[in-house]
Design an enzyme around this catalytic site. Structure first.
Site: not given
Ligand code: 8Y4
Length: 270
Positions: A214, A248
């Site tokens: 992130k 996650r």
């Molecule tokens: C690179 C790749 C940079 C992905 C950012 C991202 C969470 C989540 C997401 C979380 C839970 C993400 C679906 C955002 N984040 N579910 N989901 N907790 N429970 N961004 O932090 O991964 S999506």
């Protein structure tokens, strides 16, 4: 510092949005998704989190039928072919219902069951439910987020969502709490949440942390999204030491190794 010695679980991220795999038709997409999931399970993933809707700021809304077509065949195949628990990343009531019928054991909702019908749909299952905190909506959540005290406000949000869940008959012990790193938070808010993550142990519910790749990691390292492995591992270890029970991640093999060192240290079992 150690907050608990229960085994730390790893949740591997499986995106089945059209932008996540190069365009080769829906069967190619299903195949690629299954191969990716298989590798994550071989690497030690306890959960596969299947998501068919992007929550990036500015990402288009996904129609119900499109989301169902993306995620349900994947869940069916994962359950049939792999020994792993499946989590469904959705906010839509109908997707929750269909995903659990297809074998999902966790509803992972970044909107914490606040969409129409979601509380009732989740209540009608026996699945675990991850309640994630988000300030605002994906569209505007990163425009100047403000908190008096981010940890207290996230705690108050959990209290309110737990009450609403119990009101519709969801047993408290089915709930998992997630402060929602990056969802309506400034860099300082994200790092304060990570620093004070053990505060959420007072609910006596499992805590899930999603920090992998992130922007809070990009911000301090100056690294692009595909160069954030070391930073992601540092964040996973910190979250685990502060009591997170489920992490996650994108990079399952590396995270499993890092968390083995954490577990050996906390338990003395080696
Ligand atoms: C690179 C790749 C940079 C992905 C950012 C991202 C969470 C989540 C997401 C979380 C839970 C993400 C679906 C955002 N984040 N579910 N989901 N907790 N429970 N961004 O932090 O991964 S999506």
């Amino acid at each position: 510092m150690p907050v608990s010695t229960v085994p730390i679980q790893v949740m591997g991220i499986l995106n089945v949005t059209p932008d996540s795999f190069s365009d080769g038709g829906q069967f190619h997409r299903l195949d690629m998704a299954l191969r990716h999931a298989e590798a994550m399970v071989a690497a030690g993933a306890d959960w596969i989190d299947v998501g068919g809707e992007s929550t990036r700021p500015g990402a288009p809304d996904v129609a119900l039928d499109d989301e169902l077509k993306r995620v349900i065949p994947v869940i069916e195949r994962l359950r049939a072919e792999l020994n792993v628990q499946v989590s469904i990343d959705t906010s839509k009531a109908q997707v929750m219902t269909a995903a659990v019928a297809a074998g999902a054991a966790m509803i992972n909702d970044v909107r914490a069951l606040r969409e129409e019908g979601a509380l009732e749909a989740a209540a009608a299952t026996q699945a675990q439910i991850c309640l994630m905190h988000m300030q605002g909506k994906p569209r505007n959540m990163q425009d100047n987020p403000i908190y008096e005290d981010v940890v207290n406000e996230v705690k108050q949000f959990f209290e309110s969502r737990i009450r609403d869940c119990e009101r519709v008959g969801i047993e408290r012990q089915r709930l998992i709490l997630d402060p929602g790193f990056g969802f309506g938070k400034s860099m300082r808010h994200n790092y304060e949440l990570l620093q004070r993550l053990q505060a959420f142990q007072e609910f006596r519910l499992p805590v899930l942390a999603g920090i992998s790749r992130k922007s809070m990691l990009g911000h301090v390292t100056g690294r692009a999204v595909d160069e954030r492995l070391a930073a992601s591992l540092a964040a996973a270890v910190i979250a685990a030491l502060k009591g997170a029970q489920i992490i996650r991640v994108h990079d399952v093999a590396e995270t499993v190794d890092a968390l083995k060192v954490v577990t050996a240290t906390l338990t003395g079992e080696c």
